[in-house]
Design an enzyme around this catalytic site. Sequence first.
Site, PDB file in Angstrom:
ATOM      1  N   GLU A  52       0.846  -1.193   0.000  1.00  0.00           N
ATOM      2  CA  GLU A  52       0.000   0.000   0.000  1.00  0.00           C
ATOM      3  C   GLU A  52       0.877   1.237   0.000  1.00  0.00           C
ATOM      4  O   GLU A  52       1.829   1.336   0.787  1.00  0.00           O
ATOM      5  CB  GLU A  52      -0.914   0.012   1.226  1.00  0.00           C
ATOM      6  CG  GLU A  52      -1.749   1.287   1.366  1.00  0.00           C
ATOM      7  CD  GLU A  52      -2.658   1.254   2.596  1.00  0.00           C
ATOM      8  OE1 GLU A  52      -3.013   0.136   3.031  1.00  0.00           O
ATOM      9  OE2 GLU A  52      -2.983   2.333   3.122  1.00  0.00           O
ATOM     10  N   GLU A  63      -2.806  11.436   3.150  1.00  0.00           N
ATOM     11  CA  GLU A  63      -3.779  11.234   4.210  1.00  0.00           C
ATOM     12  C   GLU A  63      -3.793  12.505   5.058  1.00  0.00           C
ATOM     13  O   GLU A  63      -2.762  13.168   5.220  1.00  0.00           O
ATOM     14  CB  GLU A  63      -3.425  10.029   5.085  1.00  0.00           C
ATOM     15  CG  GLU A  63      -3.577   8.689   4.392  1.00  0.00           C
ATOM     16  CD  GLU A  63      -3.300   7.526   5.326  1.00  0.00           C
ATOM     17  OE1 GLU A  63      -4.262   6.889   5.784  1.00  0.00           O
ATOM     18  OE2 GLU A  63      -2.106   7.272   5.603  1.00  0.00           O
TER      19      GLU A  63
END
Length: 693
Positions: free
Chosen positions: A137, A142
């Site tokens: 990932e 974020e």
Amino acid sequence: MRIKQSVMVMTILGSCASPLINAKTLIWEDNFEGNSINKSVWTYDVGSWGWGNNELQDYTGNSNNAYIEDGNLVIQAQRNTDGSFTSARLKTIGRLSYRYGTIEARIKLPDLNAGLWPAFWQLGNNYGQVGWPACGELDILEAGMAEALESGSVNSAISSAFHWHHESDEYTGQADYGQSKNLIKDFGYSRDLTEDYHIFGMTWTPDSITMWVDDEANEIINIDSEDPAFDEFRQEHFLILNLAVGGIFPQIFSNEEITAPMPAKMYVDYIRIYDNDDNNYNTEITLAEDKAKFGNLSIYGDGEDIPESLQLGTDTELYIWNNMESTASVDDNEALEFNIDAGDWFGMGFWMHYDLNMMHYQNGHLNLRIKTSSTETIGIGIASTGSGSDSWVDLVDGDEDYGLKRDGQWHLVSIPLSKYAVDFHTISQAIMVRGDAPAEGFTLAIDDIYFSEGEAKTIPAGIFSVYSETLEADSTFKLGSDGNLFVWENTLLEVSQSPFEGEKSLSYQSTGAGWFGMAFTANSYHDLSAYDNDRATLNFFLKTSSDTPFKVGMKSGSITNIEQKWIEFNKNPDPYEFVRDGQWHQISIPVSDFSDEVDMSNVIQLFEILGVEGDITNIEIDNIYFSSEASGSHCQHPPHKCHPHHGRQEQPKRKCKPCSPLSDFSNSDFSNDQLCNYRLGGHQHRCLDSAGK
């Protein structure tokens, strides 16, 4: 499509878009132009199970949670009246993936204080085979982290991270490496994430990965990926965009703690992928069509007219799950034969080494030869990574619709793939077989398993009758041959009728389940593009005196809860001037009210009714049809008796078309007790017979 350059490349010298340090070549972009999200690139994750992060929202495929506005993709989180939340999570799995190069997305974030968690990230293409974190990932963006909430800097703090599966003598398991930066403190900005768009990018090479904001010099995190332990980052990845509410990142786990203003909108102006113009490696991009299969595709066996066959060990593996003792040699490609003992469930499946792209088979068939004398129900299933689900069709004793006879001889079984609710771009189990514990042991033989490509879609035009006895139609949906009327989970019971026209209507009351539903479901996908305009309408006559809310819907595509649009009838007031007075009212819904979510070129449920807020004492429906022009451009003339006309539409003044003879109408011929697999939670649903049983 593995691209170094294309005829549409654009050399970036640092003056366009973000100020990239080195010259790069633009090879793919989505500028989110037009009126709708590009379904050939994006699909959705849907559901409210927390997504492994204790998230609070329900991800939907609804147009109020993800839509195009002024050249932006807008992902919108909303608070419902009961305090719960909905949002959207879009992904390109099975539709677009890439390896190496530079990717950037121009994004503006909502006020994150407190509880919102926006992200732009990617997962490895082998997610369906190895799971997380072994697929790898890469979190390019974020925001909304708990530490920034505590320090009061949440709207200027950004984070990037890597997640993978590490194996070494010292440690084996999940590995994580993340870093946070502050736009104002670390990079000297005067405005935060909510006030301007920012470009969030990643430069990805075989040796290193760097994530940055606005300029490659504004590095958030970097990792040296030369080590063989980072194999997850040397394969193609697909993209994900989402706006989560609550969860482990903001450390907020209850709806009441969410104080961020709602609705909250995450704007994405564009996403672009560049080739780094490095002679040591190429940027590789794969689009859906690049890996799509065509023609008859064999999974196992030596059938005739098979241009391509998958190979055991390379493409597939045969796994016996339980209680199926093989008596044949798979290596010699013999017919599969299994002894199944009494008293225990049985199952097996052909697992894929990669996600198989069968996007062209949605309207085709799964074919196999079966030999057995057992009367046990045998389930035939398919699974996909993109939908995160499996789907089954049961072969029931006495039902020979798919070709199986229980006489101990070989029979060709052919199942329409339209019966399966999976993402055909990402098939992870090509075929599965299962059954409950049999009363007696039996032998099951299977051979020559193959998929046949999609057949031509039905293409209605003009006036398309779904359910009518008297309407003069240009095309007609014939119950039995074209599809069926399904009542979901026996939630509706037929009651006395007072048809608007003809001899029959759809007249129901609930059976006490607390919810109810029904649908006209086609046997194959219908292309209703002729009705994809501002003039076309879905028309029907409706009456009820019940106050119970319900919805009218349509569905396209094969994935549950995606490409499905519902129009709410909630009283106080109901839409389209409907009145709950127990009298007939004509409803004419513009098809454009559905087409923002429903792909009109690929419709599978033509008309649906659903109620989830209690039972309904009475509801009656009649004369369902599509018209390519506004409903006032033609008229209705019942041949037996006149009925008062209620509703917003005035009676047409010109002479009506002659009505079709009743003897030519086939919509009133219900099939008796036919079981089919309908895509409402994967449950079995029964067609009503004329007695409503």
